[in-house]
Design a protein around this motif. Structure first.
Motif, PDB file in Angstrom:
ATOM      1  N   THR A  91       2.695  -2.004  -7.567  1.00 39.25           N
ATOM      2  CA  THR A  91       2.502  -0.951  -6.565  1.00 39.25           C
ATOM      3  C   THR A  91       1.054  -0.467  -6.474  1.00 39.25           C
ATOM      4  OG1 THR A  91       4.804  -0.264  -6.760  1.00 39.25           O
ATOM      5  CG2 THR A  91       3.282   1.328  -5.800  1.00 39.25           C
ATOM      6  N   PRO A  92       0.393  -0.099  -7.581  1.00 36.82           N
ATOM      7  CA  PRO A  92      -1.006   0.347  -7.462  1.00 36.82           C
ATOM      8  C   PRO A  92      -1.941  -0.755  -6.981  1.00 36.82           C
ATOM      9  CG  PRO A  92      -0.170   0.744  -9.702  1.00 36.82           C
ATOM     10  CD  PRO A  92       0.902   0.061  -8.931  1.00 36.82           C
ATOM     11  N   MET A 143       5.920 -10.190 -14.271  1.00 43.53           N
ATOM     12  CA  MET A 143       5.166  -9.006 -13.926  1.00 43.53           C
ATOM     13  C   MET A 143       6.139  -7.894 -13.545  1.00 43.53           C
ATOM     14  SD  MET A 143       2.239  -8.517 -11.048  1.00 43.53           S
ATOM     15  CE  MET A 143       0.778  -8.420 -12.018  1.00 43.53           C
ATOM     16  N   ASP A 144       5.879  -6.727 -14.046  1.00 42.73           N
ATOM     17  CA  ASP A 144       6.706  -5.555 -13.766  1.00 42.73           C
ATOM     18  C   ASP A 144       6.403  -5.057 -12.346  1.00 42.73           C
ATOM     19  OD1 ASP A 144       8.182  -3.262 -13.809  1.00 42.73           O
ATOM     20  OD2 ASP A 144       7.016  -2.276 -15.378  1.00 42.73           O
ATOM     21  N   PRO A 145       7.442  -4.827 -11.518  1.00 44.65           N
ATOM     22  CA  PRO A 145       7.222  -4.352 -10.142  1.00 44.65           C
ATOM     23  C   PRO A 145       6.446  -3.036 -10.080  1.00 44.65           C
ATOM     24  CG  PRO A 145       9.499  -5.034 -10.412  1.00 44.65           C
ATOM     25  CD  PRO A 145       8.860  -5.100 -11.764  1.00 44.65           C
ATOM     26  N   ASP A 146       6.550  -2.204 -11.099  1.00 43.01           N
ATOM     27  CA  ASP A 146       5.804  -0.942 -11.110  1.00 43.01           C
ATOM     28  C   ASP A 146       4.305  -1.188 -11.246  1.00 43.01           C
ATOM     29  OD1 ASP A 146       8.092   0.582 -10.794  1.00 43.01           O
ATOM     30  OD2 ASP A 146       8.436   0.736 -12.964  1.00 43.01           O
ATOM     31  N   ASP A 147       3.919  -2.277 -11.872  1.00 39.67           N
ATOM     32  CA  ASP A 147       2.504  -2.623 -12.003  1.00 39.67           C
ATOM     33  C   ASP A 147       1.935  -3.112 -10.671  1.00 39.67           C
ATOM     34  OD1 ASP A 147       2.529  -1.997 -14.684  1.00 39.67           O
ATOM     35  OD2 ASP A 147       2.898  -4.076 -15.320  1.00 39.67           O
ATOM     36  N   SER A 167      -4.418  -2.633   0.041  1.00 37.25           N
ATOM     37  CA  SER A 167      -4.264  -2.059   1.377  1.00 37.25           C
ATOM     38  C   SER A 167      -5.473  -1.201   1.738  1.00 37.25           C
ATOM     39  CB  SER A 167      -2.982  -1.233   1.425  1.00 37.25           C
ATOM     40  OG  SER A 167      -2.840  -0.622   2.685  1.00 37.25           O
ATOM     41  N   GLU A 168      -5.967  -0.406   0.797  1.00 37.66           N
ATOM     42  CA  GLU A 168      -7.144   0.431   1.051  1.00 37.66           C
ATOM     43  C   GLU A 168      -8.382  -0.415   1.310  1.00 37.66           C
ATOM     44  OE1 GLU A 168      -7.319   3.004  -2.346  1.00 37.66           O
ATOM     45  OE2 GLU A 168      -5.564   4.170  -1.696  1.00 37.66           O
ATOM     46  N   ARG A 169      -8.550  -1.473   0.540  1.00 40.22           N
ATOM     47  CA  ARG A 169      -9.692  -2.368   0.775  1.00 40.22           C
ATOM     48  C   ARG A 169      -9.585  -3.039   2.133  1.00 40.22           C
ATOM     49  NH1 ARG A 169     -10.233  -6.095  -4.283  1.00 40.22           N
ATOM     50  NH2 ARG A 169      -8.110  -5.426  -4.653  1.00 40.22           N
TER      51      ARG A 169
END
Length: 81
Positions: A7-8, A1-5, A14-16
């Motif tokens: 982050t979102p 898995m790409d670390p950039d994937d 975190s928001e949930r």
């Protein structure tokens, strides 16, 4: 898995989590609940007396038996010691 994937996805998690763990405001006082105000003082006194009578009667269905009554007497007696 790409670390950039990741982050979102972490941001969404975190928001949930913030929504799940959000706490409501402070509870209102009993006097506030019975609308204790200058124009409603007599009615509020009746409501508070009814509430206290209910809580002090161990035969009412509040499930506390004599705990509220005992605690009330313990506090009253402690004031005279």
């Amino acid at each position: 898995m790409d670390p950039d994937d990741l982050t979102p996805r972490l941001r969404a998690l975190s928001e949930r989590w913030e929504v799940i763990t959000e706490r409501p405001g402070s509870p209102r006082s009993t006097m506030n609940v019975v609308e204790y105000g200058l124009g409603k003082r007599r009615r509020a006194e009746v409501y508070v007396n009814r509430l206290l009578r209910y809580l002090l009667d161990p035969e009412e269905p509040h499930g506390m038996d004599t705990e509220f009554l005992d605690a009330s007497f313990d506090e009253s007696l402690a004031a005279y010691e």
